[in-house]
Motif scaffolding. Structure first.
Motif, short mmCIF file in Angstrom:
data_model
loop_
_atom_site.label_atom_id
_atom_site.label_comp_id
_atom_site.label_asym_id
_atom_site.label_seq_id
_atom_site.Cartn_x
_atom_site.Cartn_y
_atom_site.Cartn_z
N ALA A 138 7.50 -3.53 4.64
CA ALA A 138 7.56 -2.11 4.28
C ALA A 138 7.87 -2.05 2.78
N ILE A 139 7.16 -1.20 2.04
CA ILE A 139 7.33 -1.13 0.59
C ILE A 139 7.47 0.33 0.14
N PHE A 140 8.10 0.53 -1.03
CA PHE A 140 8.16 1.87 -1.59
C PHE A 140 8.31 1.78 -3.11
N VAL A 141 7.91 2.85 -3.80
CA VAL A 141 8.13 3.02 -5.24
C VAL A 141 8.46 4.48 -5.49
N LEU A 142 9.52 4.72 -6.27
CA LEU A 142 9.87 6.04 -6.78
C LEU A 142 10.02 5.88 -8.29
N GLU A 143 9.19 6.59 -9.08
CA GLU A 143 9.17 6.36 -10.52
C GLU A 143 9.13 7.69 -11.27
N SER A 144 10.05 7.86 -12.21
CA SER A 144 10.20 9.12 -12.94
C SER A 144 9.97 8.90 -14.42
N GLY A 145 9.11 9.74 -15.02
CA GLY A 145 8.91 9.71 -16.46
C GLY A 145 9.86 10.67 -17.15
N PHE A 146 10.18 10.39 -18.42
CA PHE A 146 11.08 11.27 -19.16
C PHE A 146 10.81 11.18 -20.66
N ASP A 147 11.29 12.19 -21.38
CA ASP A 147 11.18 12.27 -22.82
C ASP A 147 12.53 11.86 -23.41
N PHE A 203 9.71 12.74 -9.61
CA PHE A 203 9.05 11.44 -9.54
C PHE A 203 7.57 11.63 -9.85
N GLY A 204 7.30 12.09 -11.07
CA GLY A 204 5.96 12.46 -11.46
C GLY A 204 5.03 11.30 -11.70
N ARG A 205 5.56 10.12 -12.00
CA ARG A 205 4.69 8.98 -12.25
C ARG A 205 4.15 8.40 -10.94
N GLN A 206 5.04 8.12 -10.00
CA GLN A 206 4.63 7.59 -8.70
C GLN A 206 5.71 7.91 -7.66
N ALA A 207 5.29 8.11 -6.44
CA ALA A 207 6.22 8.27 -5.32
C ALA A 207 5.46 7.97 -4.04
N TYR A 208 5.67 6.77 -3.49
CA TYR A 208 4.92 6.42 -2.29
C TYR A 208 5.70 5.43 -1.42
N VAL A 209 5.27 5.35 -0.16
CA VAL A 209 5.81 4.39 0.80
C VAL A 209 4.62 3.81 1.56
N GLY A 210 4.77 2.58 2.04
CA GLY A 210 3.64 1.98 2.74
C GLY A 210 3.97 0.65 3.37
N VAL A 211 2.93 -0.06 3.75
CA VAL A 211 3.05 -1.35 4.42
C VAL A 211 2.08 -2.33 3.77
N GLY A 260 -4.04 -6.73 3.35
CA GLY A 260 -4.12 -5.64 2.40
C GLY A 260 -2.90 -4.76 2.46
N THR A 261 -2.94 -3.66 1.69
CA THR A 261 -1.79 -2.76 1.56
C THR A 261 -2.23 -1.32 1.75
N VAL A 262 -1.47 -0.58 2.56
CA VAL A 262 -1.69 0.85 2.77
C VAL A 262 -0.48 1.60 2.23
N THR A 263 -0.72 2.60 1.37
CA THR A 263 0.37 3.39 0.79
C THR A 263 0.05 4.87 0.91
N LEU A 264 1.12 5.69 1.00
CA LEU A 264 0.98 7.13 1.16
C LEU A 264 1.92 7.84 0.19
N GLY A 265 1.38 8.87 -0.53
CA GLY A 265 2.22 9.65 -1.43
C GLY A 265 1.49 10.01 -2.71
N ARG A 266 2.24 10.16 -3.80
CA ARG A 266 1.68 10.46 -5.13
C ARG A 266 1.39 9.12 -5.80
N GLN A 267 0.11 8.89 -6.18
CA GLN A 267 -0.28 7.54 -6.59
C GLN A 267 -1.31 7.55 -7.72
N TYR A 268 -1.51 6.37 -8.31
CA TYR A 268 -2.62 6.16 -9.25
C TYR A 268 -3.90 6.03 -8.43
N ASP A 269 -5.01 6.55 -8.99
CA ASP A 269 -6.28 6.40 -8.29
C ASP A 269 -6.90 5.04 -8.61
#
Length: 403
Positions: free
Chosen positions: A91-100, A113-121, A126-135
């Motif tokens: 199980a994996i996750f990323v929470l990432e926040s950008g700032f000035d 968490f505007g840069r990334q926010a997802y959880v997955g397996v 392979g890897t499946v992730t769900l949330g706010r992500q890079y395309d």
């Protein structure tokens, strides 16, 4: 009596202790089996800019000195973690926040968490992730861009019209990435539009693939965003479908009425000794423009606006600590507006420790033709206030620290 009771209690205590030890031993494999880790990480990128021409009024422009944050690398902090579920599955996750750095405010439209926010397996398959992500286009092409390697966001393609500098993330997204097979990987992503009664409304889908082996790295990608003003550009706090969410760059902000946006891109780098040679191509289309004059379409452009952008670059590692970079980009707006943008960048980066470096970047852009607003094209380096005329240059000196 008391002595007898105390004596008889010793075997009982021993049995209880043995029972707890047996239970702990029985649970030990499960505890080892479910090992997990969480990592706190971040980057602080801060420096001073000089810009030759910043518009201050109609037809008026002046030079400007200012501090700015997150140019070569977006300033950020984040948490990433994983838990071993056994059988090679995690199980994996990323929470990432950008700032000035200069104001302390959150980046990416004031999202927490505007840069990334997802959880997955993740698994061996392979890897499946769900949330706010890079395309997938960003995943495979952005790392090959000069803007990612040495020229920073100010050296991205004009207005970041093809999103290869990763201006826009994708909300409500499900993404699958294959395992690597001899250096070859692929991705597919789908973002639910969330429009009642319409499966296609505001949806985004994207595909990408890459190959990395030896000195060669190659990436290709495709993205299609329906109603991009809302689905792709309109994720900032307070954004609505009625407001123009395309930003301040006249390169593209006249095309916010597009029914859909398509991006096709490919890139490659090849290492020869201390030199890395690279090339990028992208085709971006803003399709089915409304034709009605509005805040989303100030020039009343109809049909399709198409951009072709090509870039060549060179990075040279002079010493283990010192590297130089150079890039040239040509962007052609085609028949929709006849806008053309030529841009060159130079850079130097010096590493002073494992986590800290200093860098110098210079970028020059020249514009011609008519831009998306129906006016004479103005130079508009990505992320900066547009110029009053057709030329703009900037120089930046900065420090970057990673933790």
């Amino acid at each position: 009596m008391h002595k007898s009771l105390a004596t008889s209690s010793k075997p009982l205590a021993a049995h209880v202790a043995f029972a707890f030890a047996a239970l702990a031993a029985a649970g030990a494999p499960a505890a080892v089996h479910a090992q997990s880790s969480v990592t706190l990480y971040g980057i602080i990128d801060e420096g001073i800019n000089y810009t030759s021409n910043v518009q201050t009024g109609p037809g008026q422009g002046h030079s400007q000195y200012n501090l700015s944050s997150g140019i070569l690398s977006g300033s950020r902090w984040g948490l990433r973690g994983n838990e071993d579920l056994g059988g090679g599955i995690k199980a994996i996750f990323v929470l990432e926040s950008g700032f000035d750095v200069n104001s302390g405010k959150m980046g990416q439209g004031s999202l927490l968490f505007g840069r990334q926010a997802y959880v997955g397996v993740s698994s061996p398959y392979g890897t499946v992730t769900l949330g706010r992500q890079y395309d997938p286009v960003v995943d495979y092409i952005h790392p090959l861009m000069p803007s990612a390697m040495f020229s920073g966001s100010i050296g991205a393609h004009p207005g970041d019209l093809d999103n290869l500098n990763n201006t826009n993330r994708v909300n409500n997204a499900v993404k699958y990435r294959t395992a690597s097979y001899g250096g070859l990987t692929a991705e597919g992503m789908y973002s639910f539009g969330g429009v009642p009664g319409s499966m296609a409304g505001n949806q985004i889908y994207s595909l990408g693939a890459g190959y990395a082996r030896g000195p060669l790295t190659v990436g290709v990608g495709y993205l299609n965003a329906r109603n991009p003003n809302a689905s792709f550009f309109g994720t900032a706090v307070g954004a609505t479908a009625a407001t123009n969410n395309f930003g301040s760059s006249p390169v593209i902000n006249g095309y916010a009425s597009a029914h859909s946006e398509e991006i096709i891109s490919a890139g490659a780098t090849y290492v020869i000794g201390a030199a890395t040679l690279g090339g990028i191509y992208s085709n971006t289309k803003f399709k089915h423009l409304s034709g009605a004059v509005s805040p989303l379409n100030p020039a009343g452009v109809g049909g399709t606006a198409s951009f072709n952008s090509a870039e060549v670059n060179l990075q040279y590692q002079l010493t283990p600590a010192l590297s130089f970079g150079a890039a040239y980009n040509y962007t052609d707006g085609g028949d929709a507006n006849h806008a053309k943008y030529q841009q060159g960048s130079l850079s130097a980066d010096y590493i002073v420790s494992k986590r800290t470096d200093f860098y110098l970047i210079g970028v020059l852009q020249h514009a011609s033709g008519t831009d998306s607003t129906g006016r004479a094209a103005r130079a508009s380096l990505n992320g900066l206030t547009p110029a009053s005329g057709n030329q703009q240059a900037t120089v930046r000196f900065a420090i970057r620290h990673k933790f």
